[in-house]
Design a protein around this motif. Structure first.
Motif, short mmCIF file in Angstrom:
data_model
loop_
_atom_site.label_atom_id
_atom_site.label_comp_id
_atom_site.label_asym_id
_atom_site.label_seq_id
_atom_site.Cartn_x
_atom_site.Cartn_y
_atom_site.Cartn_z
N ARG A 36 -31.90 39.52 -8.12
CA ARG A 36 -33.31 39.21 -8.39
C ARG A 36 -33.69 39.70 -9.78
NH1 ARG A 36 -35.34 40.99 -4.01
NH2 ARG A 36 -35.65 43.13 -4.65
N GLN A 37 -33.25 40.91 -10.14
CA GLN A 37 -33.58 41.47 -11.44
C GLN A 37 -33.00 40.60 -12.57
OE1 GLN A 37 -32.14 45.45 -12.02
NE2 GLN A 37 -33.49 45.83 -13.73
N ILE A 38 -31.77 40.15 -12.42
CA ILE A 38 -31.15 39.30 -13.43
C ILE A 38 -31.92 37.98 -13.55
CG2 ILE A 38 -29.07 37.91 -13.91
CD1 ILE A 38 -27.45 40.34 -12.80
N PHE A 39 -32.28 37.39 -12.41
CA PHE A 39 -33.05 36.14 -12.42
C PHE A 39 -34.37 36.32 -13.16
CE2 PHE A 39 -36.25 33.34 -10.61
CZ PHE A 39 -35.64 32.10 -10.74
N LEU A 40 -35.09 37.39 -12.85
CA LEU A 40 -36.39 37.63 -13.49
C LEU A 40 -36.25 37.91 -14.98
CD1 LEU A 40 -38.13 39.73 -10.68
CD2 LEU A 40 -38.51 37.32 -11.27
N LEU A 41 -35.23 38.67 -15.36
CA LEU A 41 -35.02 38.93 -16.78
C LEU A 41 -34.78 37.63 -17.54
CD1 LEU A 41 -32.79 42.13 -16.69
CD2 LEU A 41 -35.09 41.94 -17.65
N ASN A 42 -34.02 36.72 -16.94
CA ASN A 42 -33.72 35.46 -17.60
C ASN A 42 -34.89 34.50 -17.57
OD1 ASN A 42 -32.43 32.45 -16.99
ND2 ASN A 42 -31.60 33.48 -18.80
N ARG A 43 -35.42 34.23 -16.39
CA ARG A 43 -36.42 33.18 -16.23
C ARG A 43 -37.84 33.60 -16.58
NH1 ARG A 43 -34.19 28.18 -14.79
NH2 ARG A 43 -31.98 28.62 -15.07
N ILE A 44 -38.19 34.85 -16.39
CA ILE A 44 -39.54 35.30 -16.67
C ILE A 44 -39.63 35.96 -18.05
CG2 ILE A 44 -41.47 36.77 -15.91
CD1 ILE A 44 -40.84 34.39 -14.03
N HIS A 45 -38.67 36.82 -18.35
CA HIS A 45 -38.72 37.55 -19.62
C HIS A 45 -37.99 36.85 -20.76
CE1 HIS A 45 -40.68 40.91 -17.69
NE2 HIS A 45 -39.76 40.89 -16.75
N GLY A 46 -37.24 35.79 -20.44
CA GLY A 46 -36.57 35.01 -21.48
C GLY A 46 -35.34 35.65 -22.08
N CYS A 47 -34.75 36.62 -21.39
CA CYS A 47 -33.55 37.27 -21.90
C CYS A 47 -32.34 36.35 -21.72
CB CYS A 47 -33.29 38.59 -21.17
SG CYS A 47 -34.57 39.81 -21.41
N LYS A 48 -31.45 36.39 -22.68
CA LYS A 48 -30.21 35.61 -22.61
C LYS A 48 -29.19 36.36 -21.76
CE LYS A 48 -30.74 33.47 -27.20
NZ LYS A 48 -32.04 33.04 -26.93
N TYR A 49 -28.22 35.60 -21.24
CA TYR A 49 -27.21 36.20 -20.37
C TYR A 49 -26.50 37.37 -21.04
CZ TYR A 49 -27.59 32.17 -17.19
OH TYR A 49 -28.02 31.23 -16.30
N GLY A 50 -26.17 37.22 -22.31
CA GLY A 50 -25.47 38.29 -23.04
C GLY A 50 -26.31 39.55 -23.13
#
Length: 191
Positions: free
Chosen positions: A134-148
């Motif tokens: 869930r944290q990874i999903f939110l970082l990517n989709r909500i906060h706009g962080c890239k996978y790297g």
């Protein structure tokens, strides 16, 4: 500061590592709050965010850094940026919700109800995910962080981040594919 750097966290060698962390944190607290306050524009929020930063570091595994005071300031600045991104995301979501055309809502109330149910099912699916996923999903989709960026921050491989994202996306997709009247059974895998 020692020449080798500071070690802190619950797994630090002794209470000395924790004591050193508290000492440096307290010495830098006013500077961190001032920095965060300038960025977020609110002293109370800044104080809350700096307290959250303390708790994050207190709970994390042993970490070794060269200049703990500088590292804490940088982390406080990053936390302020994350907070602003989160607030920006909430504002964009609220604006999008307000931008719904009233005329189309009047002509298709069933569609609005269906969208609302879809959102509720997606939220439930996200809550059911393991915390890390869930944290990874939110970082990517909500906060706009890239996978790297996520991989580096969470000390994972990029491949692991991608796998967590696939799991989260599959769970979201499955939640809206299910008929609204069919509740998911606990323990059943998503198809």
């Amino acid at each position: 500061m020692s020449e080798q750097g500071d070690t802190f966290g619950p797994d630090a060698d002794s209470a000395g590592g924790r004591a050193r962390f508290v000492q440096v944190f307290q010495a830098q607290r006013a500077r961190m709050e001032a920095l965060v306050s300038r960025r977020v524009g609110c002293r109370a929020t800044a104080s809350d965010l700096v307290q959250e930063l303390f708790l994050r570091f207190w709970r994390r595994p042993e970490v070794k850094v060269e200049a703990l005071d500088t590292y804490l300031l940088r982390c406080a600045g990053n936390l302020a940026i994350d907070h602003l991104r989160s607030e920006g995301s909430r504002e964009r979501i609220a604006e999008a919700a307000l931008a719904v055309d009233e005329a189309s809502m009047a002509h298709a109330p069933e569609q609005a109800v269906e969208v609302d149910h879809d959102l509720q099912r997606i939220e439930a699916a996200l809550r059911a995910l393991p915390e890390r996923t869930r944290q990874i999903f939110l970082l990517n989709r909500i906060h706009g962080c890239k996978y790297g960026e996520i991989a580096k921050a969470m000390q994972l491989s990029q491949s692991a981040v991608e796998k967590h994202m696939m799991r989260a996306l599959e769970a979201c997709k499955a939640s809206v594919a299910e008929p609204a009247s069919t509740p998911r059974r606990p323990g059943r895998a998503c198809r």
